[in-house]
Scaffold this active site. Structure first.
Site, mmCIF file in Angstrom:
data_model
loop_
_atom_site.group_PDB
_atom_site.id
_atom_site.type_symbol
_atom_site.label_atom_id
_atom_site.label_comp_id
_atom_site.label_asym_id
_atom_site.label_seq_id
_atom_site.Cartn_x
_atom_site.Cartn_y
_atom_site.Cartn_z
ATOM 1 N N GLU A 116 10.766 -25.121 29.084
ATOM 2 C CA GLU A 116 11.564 -24.067 28.443
ATOM 3 C C GLU A 116 13.059 -24.345 28.571
ATOM 4 O OE1 GLU A 116 10.087 -22.328 26.464
ATOM 5 O OE2 GLU A 116 8.034 -22.527 27.227
ATOM 6 N N THR A 142 0.836 -1.201 0.000
ATOM 7 C CA THR A 142 0.000 0.000 0.000
ATOM 8 C C THR A 142 0.869 1.249 0.000
ATOM 9 O OG1 THR A 142 -1.535 -1.261 1.357
ATOM 10 C CG2 THR A 142 -1.960 1.085 1.145
#
Ligand code: ADP
Ligand code: ZN
Length: 632
Positions: free
Chosen positions: A433, A218
């Protein structure tokens, strides 16, 4: 007999509006405004016939006419000889009465009533009438609008936007130099149409910009119109598609009509795939509305001459689904790819968007650009803006690296939430983790750990382990087989840790996203990169693959059932092999992992550097990790 059609329905229509209104009016009036006549004492009244009788009998002494109330106060001689005042209601036509009164020589006075109640009634009636007329007008207008809308939908609600001057220049667009260069030509066409037409050159009508969301399509189109100094008409493909058949087509017509009136100008159609999908192959059994809109678009593009001075730029991230008719000569015959920015591109974009921001001298745009492979121009603009917001919220004067780091986590992972209270869940997340983080640190072909944290994030993220990717490889797309295998192993590290430490029964659904990434990566290895026993075959067309492991690998099947089964076997084999390796590494380093988890539970975040230091006290780090540990 003559029949008059039309007269009857007409009358009917009026009465339909008037009847309920008139009834309402009467009810209102009888409730709130009792008429003055009714308020009068009944015994004080004299009927008209009695009045005539009294005249004949000569008992009337005086008559006071009140033309406004259409009544009269009559003075008559009462039964005991005294004068009594009585009221009489009269008819509209009183001339005969007056003649008779005169004949009988009865004095007549004319007196306008100043009865307060009556005045109030008149005013109130007036107000009521006004209200009713107003209401009626409203109803009629609304119904007229409703019936008219069906006919002029597209016109009355055209949704395109017009900007006479976009104010965007090529300078504001960074990192997509090739696309900019190609569009430079379009600027010249718009600016100096005559120069080209004079020598008989045909000016292209349509340009298709292809690229993932946020890459600046755009912005580029706006820059073209800004550079050429022509108006910018824009509409999104999704706005063409309405519930009502024909609306989209009429919007296209309106848009092009306006554009042609204002040539030279630029028309920008965002998300053209919303209308421009292959006809007849509609998902969900063909869509008349979309096809009509597309046909209208094609007609319009055929209709205006090469040199009308209207250039259409369309944008999509799915060129593969577009109807081939759109790409024919005279339509969108030029295609320009707008890629995700490379390191240099990201640096340029960061530069553009930091122009109006107060950056601390310690901020290194190079470091940010290096840490953000895979982010689009829009992501980067958003990153700097988020950092600026954080800075203001922390009452700081300038944006520092700290805010940029926090903003980056926020946009890539999610808003950070309050740390969990100590619980079994928190321990489990910590092991998961640390499982990822340890493999990132121990595997030879892995990129180094940036940090591991168990501070939860919005969107259900309990924690994460984050790497500093090697930007050269991500930018070039030249992933090695060893790198991808290690990546799969790392991604399985979370689940492997859960399984080794807590056992099968405690394995959580929290790893579902990891598993999806694993399947995609393994499938891409087999079907796109020829990295399996099936040999160097590309079994899937490479189109919208954006970033390794993110593409949806299940889109285009160009192989038989038999091959599909073989692919599944290969994918399974890769995943299982990597899972085994991950579990083994977790088992071998159990003491280290327990130590890291305790630290993580206490500190909630461990930076890569510190993590590597601890790991190196227990075991040998691969060479690559030692070298690149200075990265952060
Ligand atoms: P697209 O149309 O490709 O989805 P946009 O042009 O709407 O992307 O980009 C959104 C915003 O991101 C732009 O307004 C701009 O601020 C920023 N941006 C994207 N790409 C670039 C770029 N190459 N250079 C500078 N800014 C960019
Ligand atoms: Zn995980």
């Amino acid at each position: 007999m003559k029949k008059t059609f039309g007269a009857k329905p007409h009358r009917k229509r009026i009465s339909r509006y008037f009847l309920p209104l008139a009834t309402g009016w009467m009810i209102l009036q009888s409730v709130f405004l009792p008429s003055p006549t009714l308020a009068q004492n009944k015994s004080n009244e004299l009927s008209y016939s009695q009045f005539l009788q009294k005249i004949e009998q000569g008992e009337v002494e005086r008559v006071e006419l009140d033309p406004r109330a259409n009544s009269a106060i009559v003075e008559i001689i009462g039964e005991s000889g005294e004068t009594v005042k009585r009221e009489v209601q009269l008819f509209d036509e009183n001339s005969a009465l007056i003649t008779r009164l005169r004949d009988s020589k009865i004095p007549i006075d004319v007196e306008a009533s100043d009865n307060n109640a009556e005045t109030a009634s008149i005013i109130a009636n007036g107000v009521l009438i006004l209200l009713l007329i107003g209401g009626l007008a409203l109803i009629i207008r609304r119904s007229a609008k409703a019936s008219g809308q069906a006919m002029s939908f597209g016109k009355s609600r055209a949704r395109y936007q017009v900007e006479d001057q976009t104010g965007v220049r090529f300078d504001d667009v960074a990192g997509i130099d090739e696309a900019k260069e190609e569009l430079q030509e379009v600027v010249t066409f718009l600016k100096e149409t005559e120069r080209f037409t004079a020598v008989g050159a045909k000016i292209p009508k349509g340009v298709l910009l292809v690229g993932s969301p946020g890459t600046g399509k755009t912005l580029l189109a706006k820059a073209v119109s800004g550079e050429a100094g022509v108006p910018f008409y824009s509409i999104s493909g999704s706005e063409f598609v309405e519930m009502f058949v024909g609306v989209g087509a009429s919007r296209v017509r309106d848009l092009f009509k306006k554009a042609k009136e204002n040539a030279p100008c630029l028309v920008f159609i965002d998300e053209i795939d919303a209308v421009g999908r292959k006809r007849g192959a509609g998902v969900g059994g063909g869509n008349d509305e979309r096809e009509q809109t597309l046909n209208q678009l094609l007609t319009e593009m055929n209709g205006f001459e090469e040199n009308a001075g209207v250039i259409v730029i369309a944008a999509t991230n799915r060129p593969d689904v577009l109807d081939p008719a759109l790409m024919r000569p005279g339509r969108f015959d030029r295609q320009i790819t707008v890629d995700l920015p490379s390191y240099k591109g990201r640096l340029g974009i960061l530069d553009v968007h930091s122009r109006n921001k107060k950056l601390d001298p310690d901020v290194s745009l190079e470091a940010i650009a290096r840490r953000t492979p895979g982010l689009s121009g829009a992501d980067l603009a958003n990153l700097l803006n988020e950092a600026a917001i954080l800075t203001a919220r922390r009452f700081k004067e300038t944006i520092t690296m700290l805010e940029i780091d926090d903003a980056l986590d926020r946009i890539t992972i999610g808003l950070s939430l309050n740390p969990l209270l100590d619980s079994k869940k928190k321990r489990l997340i910590a092991y998961h983790e640390v499982g990822h983080a340890l493999l990132m640190t121990l595997l030879e072909h892995s990129d180094p750990l940036n940090k591991v944290t168990i501070i939860p994030r919005a969107g259900g993220v309990g924690g994460f382990a984050q790497q500093n990717f090697n930007e050269d490889m991500v930018d070039s797309g030249l992933y090695t087989r060893a790198w991808i295998i290690d990546r799969i192993t790392i991604t399985l590290g979370g689940r492997a840790a859960e399984k080794e430490i807590f056992g099968d029964a405690e394995v959580t659904a929290g790893a579902s996203n990891d598993l999806k990434v694993v399947s995609n990566l393994a499938r891409e290895m087999v079907t796109r990169y020829g990295m399996s026993d099936l040999g160097p075959l590309a079994l899937e067309s490479q189109n919208d693959q954006v970033f390794l492991g993110r593409g949806d690998a299940n889109q285009h099947n160009e192989y038989s059932e038999e091959v599909a089964t073989k692919i599944d076997q290969q994918v399974r084999a890769i995943a299982l092999r990597c899972y085994e390796k991950a579990r083994q590494m977790i088992r071998e380093n159990r003491a280290l992992i327990d130590h890291l988890v305790d630290l993580l539970l206490y500190e909630e975040t461990i930076e890569g550097e510190e993590f590597r230091k601890i790991v190196s006290q227990y075991t040998q780090l691969p060479k690559k990790q030692l070298v690149s540990s200075g990265n952060q």
